[in-house]
Design an enzyme around this catalytic site. Structure first.
Site, PDB file in Angstrom:
ATOM      1  N   ASN A 110       7.898  -4.627   3.612  1.00 19.72           N
ATOM      2  CA  ASN A 110       6.606  -4.300   3.634  1.00 19.72           C
ATOM      3  C   ASN A 110       6.089  -4.577   5.208  1.00 19.72           C
ATOM      4  O   ASN A 110       5.240  -3.957   5.712  1.00 19.72           O
ATOM      5  CB  ASN A 110       5.671  -4.827   2.483  1.00 19.72           C
ATOM      6  CG  ASN A 110       4.287  -4.656   2.562  1.00 19.72           C
ATOM      7  OD1 ASN A 110       3.900  -3.493   2.905  1.00 19.72           O
ATOM      8  ND2 ASN A 110       3.434  -5.754   2.530  1.00 19.72           N
ATOM      9  N   HIS A 131       0.940  -1.145  -0.212  1.00 21.09           N
ATOM     10  CA  HIS A 131       0.078   0.078  -0.029  1.00 21.09           C
ATOM     11  C   HIS A 131       0.656   1.220   0.006  1.00 21.09           C
ATOM     12  O   HIS A 131       1.905   1.490   0.617  1.00 21.09           O
ATOM     13  CB  HIS A 131      -0.897   0.023   1.303  1.00 21.09           C
ATOM     14  CG  HIS A 131      -2.023  -0.779   1.168  1.00 21.09           C
ATOM     15  ND1 HIS A 131      -2.125  -2.224   1.513  1.00 21.09           N
ATOM     16  CD2 HIS A 131      -3.444  -0.556   0.715  1.00 21.09           C
ATOM     17  CE1 HIS A 131      -3.159  -2.583   1.334  1.00 21.09           C
ATOM     18  NE2 HIS A 131      -4.168  -1.800   0.975  1.00 21.09           N
TER      19      HIS A 131
END
Length: 298
Positions: free
Chosen positions: A174, A143
């Site tokens: 991440n 994201h």
């Protein structure tokens, strides 16, 4: 011929580019017509006013509030329930995503278990990432605007799962250090009135054996989704009582990063990100405040 005329009219009126195509439209049979003759003499060219990035607004509520400190660039702008993005069709990812965090946006009953990564139908099919591009790639769908930043609305959270808000990210980065950086951004809402977060990919040059610099990056799937070499986050921290703005800017490599390394080690001067990304932050921010403190190290 009529169809050609309609297409020309659409180009001129819609884009305001009459001056730049005068020569092309006035050539007929290899000879130029006199000024004022031909198509341009019958099509009204609508002037397009110059707009500064910091003056562009989206709406009086919602995404418009997100852009208080201006647009880093003006290409392919897309607005969502609570973030704004500039999409890069060449890389199949965003150039940047901006969101505004405060206790209100971070509170709510929204749950990511009801969300699924999905294609962005507003992007042309030739320029769009798909879930198939990521399958088996070894990269996470990372994201840019984090889902946890938008708990105030289930719709807002779901919109963070558009693949236009995603970039290929090293799984360790991440899930570890990048996740810690996102958590830190949320924690800052306890100390600042608003936290504006701009996130995006970088494609930085590296020296190779011949001593020259090259920009090289992997692409994923049939749609050639670009894998960034680095990611950036620019934080615009709005202090209460009109005490000005604090600016922090981070760059992390798209590779495993030891969690023990303090996040402060990844602080860089904002000019570093502006030069590398082609974006501008400081000129727009200075139009909103005369008190800017840029923190490049701790």
């Amino acid at each position: 011929m009529k169809r050609w005329l309609r297409a020309g009219a659409t180009l001129l009126v819609g884009a305001g580019l009459g001056a730049s195509v005068t020569h092309l439209l006035s050539v007929r049979g290899g000879e130029e017509e006199p000024d004022g003759a031909g198509l341009l003499s019958i099509i009204p060219v609508l002037p397009i006013p110059k707009v500064q990035a910091s003056e562009l607004t989206v709406s009086p509520v919602g995404p418009g509030v997100v852009m208080k400190y201006g647009f880093p660039s003006l290409a392919n702008i897309k607005t969502r329930e609570s973030y704004v993005t500039s999409y890069d069709p060449r890389t199949r990812t965003a150039s940047w995503v901006i969101e505004r965090l405060n206790p209100a946006t971070l509170s709510g009953s929204s749950d990511r278990k009801y969300c699924e990564f999905k294609e962005d139908d507003s992007v042309h099919g030739c320029h769009r990432a798909t879930n198939a591009d990521y399958k088996g790639s070894g990269f996470d769908r990372g994201h840019l605007a984090a889902a946890a930043n938008h708990k105030w609305s289930q719709k807002a959270m779901e919109e963070t799962f558009y693949l236009s808000n995603v970039a290929p990210q090293n799984p360790h980065l991440n899930q570890k250090t990048w996740n810690n950086l996102e958590k830190m951004c949320r924690s800052l809402t306890k100390h600042y009135l608003n936290v504006y977060v701009c996130t995006g990919p970088l494609y930085l040059p590296r020296p190779e054996a011949d001593g020259k610099l090259y920009v090289r990056y992997q692409v994923l799937g049939q749609n050639h989704v670009a894998v960034p070499t680095h990611f950036f986050k620019v934080l615009i921290l709005e202090q209460a009582n009109g005490r000005g703005v604090e600016l922090r800017s981070y760059v992390l490599p798209n590779e495993p990063v030891d969690e023990k390394i303090p996040l402060e080690r990844f602080l860089v001067p904002i000019e570093t990100i502006e030069r590398a990304s082609g974006l501008l932050f400081v000129p727009n921010i200075m139009k909103r405040t005369s008190n800017l403190q840029a923190i490049a190290s701790r």
